[in-house]
Design an enzyme around this catalytic site. Structure first.
Site, PDB file in Angstrom:
ATOM      1  N   CYS A  34       0.934  -1.273  -0.211  1.00  0.00           N
ATOM      2  CA  CYS A  34       0.084   0.117  -0.307  1.00  0.00           C
ATOM      3  C   CYS A  34       0.951   1.399  -0.075  1.00  0.00           C
ATOM      4  O   CYS A  34       0.439   2.683  -0.009  1.00  0.00           O
ATOM      5  CB  CYS A  34      -0.935   0.071   0.768  1.00  0.00           C
ATOM      6  SG  CYS A  34       0.084  -0.228   2.620  1.00  0.00           S
ATOM      7  N   ASP A  36       2.073   2.241   2.267  1.00  0.00           N
ATOM      8  CA  ASP A  36       3.084   3.577   4.133  1.00  0.00           C
ATOM      9  C   ASP A  36       3.998   3.076   4.655  1.00  0.00           C
ATOM     10  O   ASP A  36       4.565   2.147   4.611  1.00  0.00           O
ATOM     11  CB  ASP A  36       1.466   3.162   4.576  1.00  0.00           C
ATOM     12  CG  ASP A  36       0.342   3.228   4.230  1.00  0.00           C
ATOM     13  OD1 ASP A  36      -0.519   4.203   3.689  1.00  0.00           O
ATOM     14  OD2 ASP A  36      -0.994   2.444   4.678  1.00  0.00           O
ATOM     15  N   CYS A  60      -2.154   6.559   4.141  1.00  0.00           N
ATOM     16  CA  CYS A  60      -3.710   7.372   3.741  1.00  0.00           C
ATOM     17  C   CYS A  60      -4.318   7.637   5.502  1.00  0.00           C
ATOM     18  O   CYS A  60      -3.353   7.316   6.316  1.00  0.00           O
ATOM     19  CB  CYS A  60      -4.362   5.711   3.374  1.00  0.00           C
ATOM     20  SG  CYS A  60      -4.705   4.361   5.050  1.00  0.00           S
ATOM     21  N   CYS A 104      -3.185  -1.017   8.540  1.00  0.00           N
ATOM     22  CA  CYS A 104      -2.816   0.424   9.165  1.00  0.00           C
ATOM     23  C   CYS A 104      -2.271  -0.239  11.161  1.00  0.00           C
ATOM     24  O   CYS A 104      -1.732   0.223  10.956  1.00  0.00           O
ATOM     25  CB  CYS A 104      -3.712   0.997   8.565  1.00  0.00           C
ATOM     26  SG  CYS A 104      -3.973   1.850   7.164  1.00  0.00           S
TER      27      CYS A 104
END
Length: 133
Positions: A34, A36, A60, A104
């Site tokens: 992703c 991150d 995000c 996350c």
């Protein structure tokens, strides 16, 4: 995708953002899928209490929110208490995350563990003796 009010609050008003210049524990983790990246900075006192914690997150809104909440959950706690923090606890403290964003909260847990691994390494101790995966 539905986000809780707490997720939105921690995204819009993240707590503990920044860098601790004289940190004695720094950890960085990333998720290649992703994109991150989370970096945690801690100042741990001689009694093993996390006196100060800050983060920098590139990612995000959910990544920012989970970083913010994770720092709030371990600030003022002992290293042992911080090591018990799970991604599930971070997600629950945010009143849940959409399933597609649960990774996350895993990053937030891993970033704290990475910083504590750094702390033990700096002290000349084997992190594996203290951090159970």
């Amino acid at each position: 995708m539905e986000y809780s009010e707490k997720v939105m609050d921690h995204f819009a008003n993240p707590r503990n953002v920044g860098v601790i210049e004289d940190a004695n524990a720094v950890g960085e983790v990333g998720n290649a899928k992703c994109g991150d990246i989370m970096k945690m900075y801690m100042k741990i006192n001689d009694e093993g209490i996390i006196e100060e914690i800050k983060f920098k997150t590139f990612g995000c809104g959910a990544a920012v929110a989970t970083s913010s909440m994770a720092t709030e959950l371990v600030k003022g706690k002992t290293i042992e208490e911080a090591l018990k923090l799970t991604n599930k606890a971070v997600a629950e403290a945010l009143d849940g995350l959409p399933p597609v964003k649960m990774h996350c909260s895993v990053l937030a847990e891993e970033a704290i563990q990475a910083a504590l691994t750094d702390y033990y390494t700096r002290k000349g101790l084997n992190p594996a003796d203290y951090i159970k995966k």
